[in-house]
Design a protein around this motif. Structure first.
Motif, PDB file in Angstrom:
ATOM      1  N   LEU A  72      -9.756  10.719  57.491  1.00 15.87           N
ATOM      2  CA  LEU A  72     -10.445   9.737  56.671  1.00 15.87           C
ATOM      3  C   LEU A  72      -9.412   8.750  56.147  1.00 15.87           C
ATOM      4  N   VAL A  73      -9.633   7.468  56.415  1.00 11.90           N
ATOM      5  CA  VAL A  73      -8.733   6.404  55.974  1.00 11.90           C
ATOM      6  C   VAL A  73      -9.473   5.608  54.911  1.00 11.90           C
ATOM      7  N   PRO A  74      -9.136   5.773  53.643  1.00 12.75           N
ATOM      8  CA  PRO A  74      -9.943   5.188  52.566  1.00 12.75           C
ATOM      9  C   PRO A  74      -9.564   3.749  52.247  1.00 12.75           C
ATOM     10  N   GLY A  75     -10.266   3.200  51.251  1.00 14.13           N
ATOM     11  CA  GLY A  75      -9.935   1.886  50.737  1.00 14.13           C
ATOM     12  C   GLY A  75      -8.588   1.900  50.035  1.00 14.13           C
ATOM     13  N   GLY A  76      -8.074   0.701  49.764  1.00 15.12           N
ATOM     14  CA  GLY A  76      -6.768   0.598  49.137  1.00 15.12           C
ATOM     15  C   GLY A  76      -6.313  -0.846  49.084  1.00 15.12           C
ATOM     16  N   PRO A  77      -5.010  -1.056  48.952  1.00 14.59           N
ATOM     17  CA  PRO A  77      -4.476  -2.416  48.802  1.00 14.59           C
ATOM     18  C   PRO A  77      -4.534  -3.212  50.094  1.00 14.59           C
ATOM     19  N   ASP A  78      -4.281  -4.507  49.958  1.00 10.98           N
ATOM     20  CA  ASP A  78      -4.270  -5.390  51.124  1.00 10.98           C
ATOM     21  C   ASP A  78      -3.161  -5.002  52.093  1.00 10.98           C
ATOM     22  N   LEU A  79      -3.430  -5.185  53.375  1.00 12.71           N
ATOM     23  CA  LEU A  79      -2.412  -4.974  54.399  1.00 12.71           C
ATOM     24  C   LEU A  79      -1.409  -6.126  54.396  1.00 12.71           C
ATOM     25  N   ASP A  80      -0.192  -5.828  54.817  1.00  5.48           N
ATOM     26  CA  ASP A  80       0.838  -6.849  54.968  1.00  5.48           C
ATOM     27  C   ASP A  80       0.406  -7.819  56.065  1.00  5.48           C
ATOM     28  N   PRO A  81       0.169  -9.102  55.748  1.00 10.19           N
ATOM     29  CA  PRO A  81      -0.297 -10.045  56.774  1.00 10.19           C
ATOM     30  C   PRO A  81       0.685 -10.234  57.927  1.00 10.19           C
ATOM     31  N   GLN A  82       1.951  -9.897  57.727  1.00  8.96           N
ATOM     32  CA  GLN A  82       2.896 -10.004  58.833  1.00  8.96           C
ATOM     33  C   GLN A  82       2.499  -9.097  59.991  1.00  8.96           C
ATOM     34  N   LEU A  83       1.733  -8.057  59.711  1.00  2.00           N
ATOM     35  CA  LEU A  83       1.290  -7.153  60.768  1.00  2.00           C
ATOM     36  C   LEU A  83       0.381  -7.851  61.767  1.00  2.00           C
ATOM     37  N   TYR A  84      -0.288  -8.917  61.337  1.00  2.88           N
ATOM     38  CA  TYR A  84      -1.126  -9.669  62.276  1.00  2.88           C
ATOM     39  C   TYR A  84      -0.671 -11.128  62.367  1.00  2.88           C
ATOM     40  N   GLY A  85       0.619 -11.353  62.079  1.00  2.00           N
ATOM     41  CA  GLY A  85       1.246 -12.629  62.378  1.00  2.00           C
ATOM     42  C   GLY A  85       0.915 -13.770  61.451  1.00  2.00           C
ATOM     43  N   GLU A  86       0.608 -13.460  60.180  1.00  2.00           N
ATOM     44  CA  GLU A  86       0.274 -14.511  59.229  1.00  2.00           C
ATOM     45  C   GLU A  86       1.126 -14.404  57.966  1.00  2.00           C
ATOM     46  N   ALA A  87       1.264 -15.537  57.286  1.00  2.00           N
ATOM     47  CA  ALA A  87       1.876 -15.551  55.962  1.00  2.00           C
ATOM     48  C   ALA A  87       0.834 -15.117  54.940  1.00  2.00           C
ATOM     49  N   ALA A  88       1.299 -14.617  53.807  1.00  2.00           N
ATOM     50  CA  ALA A  88       0.380 -14.115  52.790  1.00  2.00           C
ATOM     51  C   ALA A  88      -0.369 -15.249  52.094  1.00  2.00           C
ATOM     52  N   HIS A  89      -1.664 -15.078  51.940  1.00  2.00           N
ATOM     53  CA  HIS A  89      -2.504 -15.959  51.135  1.00  2.00           C
ATOM     54  C   HIS A  89      -2.096 -15.774  49.667  1.00  2.00           C
ATOM     55  N   PRO A  90      -2.262 -16.778  48.819  1.00  2.00           N
ATOM     56  CA  PRO A  90      -1.880 -16.637  47.407  1.00  2.00           C
ATOM     57  C   PRO A  90      -2.523 -15.461  46.682  1.00  2.00           C
ATOM     58  N   VAL A  91      -3.702 -15.028  47.122  1.00  2.00           N
ATOM     59  CA  VAL A  91      -4.344 -13.909  46.427  1.00  2.00           C
ATOM     60  C   VAL A  91      -4.210 -12.578  47.171  1.00  2.00           C
ATOM     61  N   THR A  92      -3.503 -12.543  48.290  1.00  2.00           N
ATOM     62  CA  THR A  92      -3.224 -11.267  48.950  1.00  2.00           C
ATOM     63  C   THR A  92      -2.266 -10.488  48.059  1.00  2.00           C
ATOM     64  N   ARG A  93      -2.582  -9.208  47.800  1.00  2.00           N
ATOM     65  CA  ARG A  93      -1.888  -8.503  46.722  1.00  2.00           C
ATOM     66  C   ARG A  93      -1.573  -7.060  47.100  1.00  2.00           C
TER      67      ARG A  93
END
Length: 247
Positions: A72-93
């Motif tokens: 079971l993989v539950p809810g939690g914090p945002d993933l690191d956007p670098q994992l899918y090749g993007e820079a972090a949005h200002p509200v990614t936390r």
């Protein structure tokens, strides 16, 4: 680990790993960081005949897959956007790149071993990223509303009618005419990963359920399964975990 699996009280019960989350707490006046799981996940799986096992997201955690019957993989914090090749949005936390990578390795190993996997909220997003997909980092930028994570002073669930693919596994699990999600998320699937099928959508088009093709049981749901009294997904995971391998 062995002491849990070999406990006579657990004999014959499928062992379901639950990916741990970390959080700061104050206990007896002392500030500390703890590894934890939502108690409802533990209780629902136990009531369904399983032995839940907390899995801290440390390097090498994937080596424990051979001792598990499901994950079971539950809810939690945002993933690191670098994992899918993007820079972090200002509200990614609340990103934790080391934990992200450990969890990705664990889920990959579980899928390779054909273990049943239930991925909830962040878990569904991780399942998509694992397969090469991307995420909308802030869903209101796409939908124009905050209905998936209501802007209230306290934790509040958003509710959306679901459209489910009739022949999908998730439709079979929910088995109702007008299913509804209870969600709390600001990110969602953007580009769907290879080998995945979208099987559920909110009325605004947000992907709410995905399934891994050619896998016995690997479901991702965007809603907060475990934050309501609905136990059906946990029961389905337990049932899948109790089946003989390769059946």
């Amino acid at each position: 680990m062995n002491s849990v699996v070999n406990d006579p009280a657990s004999a014959g019960r499928p062992v379901i790993g639950i990916c741990a989350r970390t959080a700061p707490v104050t206990l007896q006046g002392s500030d500390m960081v703890v590894s934890l799981a939502l108690q409802s996940h533990v209780a629902f799986l136990s009531a369904a005949g399983c032995t839940p096992l907390l899995l801290p997201l440390l390097p090498g955690v994937e080596s424990l897959v051979g001792r598990l019957d499901g994950l079971l993989v539950p809810g939690g914090p945002d993933l690191d956007p670098q994992l899918y090749g993007e820079a972090a949005h200002p509200v990614t936390r609340a990103m934790s790149p080391d934990a992200d990578r450990a969890e990705l390795a664990l889920v990959r190993a579980a899928l390779d071993a054909e273990l049943p996997v239930l991925a909830i909220c962040r878990g569904m997003q991780l399942l998509n990223v694992l397969h090469g997909g991307t995420l909308h980092q802030h869903l209101p930028d796409v939908t124009g509303h905050h209905g998936h994570r209501p802007r209230t002073p306290s934790f509040t669930l958003g509710h959306h009618r679901l459209k489910l693919e009739p022949s999908s596994r998730i439709a079979g699990v929910l088995d109702e005419d007008a299913p509804e999600s209870a969600c709390h998320h600001h990110q969602a699937v953007n580009r769907l990963g290879a080998g995945l099928t979208a099987t559920g959508w909110a009325e605004d088009g947000t992907v709410e359920a995905i399934e891994v093709r050619n896998h016995p049981f690997a479901i991702g749901v965007q809603w907060e399964a475990g934050q309501t009294a609905d136990k059906r997904l946990h029961q389905a995971l337990a049932q899948a975990a109790g089946r003989p391998k390769n059946s």
